[in-house]
Scaffold this motif. Sequence first.
Motif, PDB file in Angstrom:
ATOM      1  N   ASN A 142       0.800  -1.227   0.000  1.00 21.35           N
ATOM      2  CA  ASN A 142       0.000   0.000   0.000  1.00 21.35           C
ATOM      3  C   ASN A 142       0.834   1.279   0.000  1.00 21.35           C
ATOM      4  O   ASN A 142       0.274   2.356  -0.049  1.00 21.35           O
ATOM      5  N   THR A 195       2.902   3.868  -1.819  1.00 23.72           N
ATOM      6  CA  THR A 195       3.022   4.281  -3.207  1.00 23.72           C
ATOM      7  C   THR A 195       4.456   4.663  -3.551  1.00 23.72           C
ATOM      8  O   THR A 195       5.142   5.308  -2.754  1.00 23.72           O
ATOM      9  N   GLU A 207       3.607  14.331   0.778  1.00 23.19           N
ATOM     10  CA  GLU A 207       3.548  12.951   0.298  1.00 23.19           C
ATOM     11  C   GLU A 207       4.627  12.085   0.937  1.00 23.19           C
ATOM     12  O   GLU A 207       4.385  10.929   1.297  1.00 23.19           O
ATOM     13  N   PRO A 209       5.754   5.943 -12.154  1.00 23.51           N
ATOM     14  CA  PRO A 209       5.025   4.930 -11.392  1.00 23.51           C
ATOM     15  C   PRO A 209       3.660   4.643 -12.025  1.00 23.51           C
ATOM     16  O   PRO A 209       3.062   5.516 -12.657  1.00 23.51           O
ATOM     17  N   THR A 252       0.882   3.918 -10.416  1.00 26.48           N
ATOM     18  CA  THR A 252      -0.237   4.409  -9.616  1.00 26.48           C
ATOM     19  C   THR A 252      -0.031   5.864  -9.233  1.00 26.48           C
ATOM     20  O   THR A 252       1.094   6.341  -9.130  1.00 26.48           O
ATOM     21  N   PRO A 276      -0.188   8.710  -6.442  1.00 32.06           N
ATOM     22  CA  PRO A 276      -0.180   8.765  -4.978  1.00 32.06           C
ATOM     23  C   PRO A 276      -1.534   9.217  -4.428  1.00 32.06           C
ATOM     24  O   PRO A 276      -2.205  10.070  -5.033  1.00 32.06           O
TER      25      PRO A 276
END
Length: 89
Positions: free
Chosen positions: A4, A6, A19, A70, A72, A74
């Motif tokens: 999970n 990121t 972040e 990436p 995904t 964030p």
Amino acid sequence: MCRNITALRGLEPAATTEEIQAAALQYVRKVGGLSSISATNKAAVDEAVAEIAAVTARLLNQLPDRKVPPKTVPPLRRPEVKARIAARG
């Protein structure tokens, strides 16, 4: 790696301090087995998050650019998460 958390390397724009802090907190909670942060363990958690966030920021600055971003987005960049945070605030 915790599934999970990121990936922050290679984001455009680059990962923000917020972040990085969120990822550090998530890591500390996972490793510590904490579902919530009590008054008893708050100081230890805060210190660990600060240290991990600092190391993470240094790591991201030292790594070479990523060739592929990436897969995904964030959580703090997702509209539904931003709306939830704004509703709390």
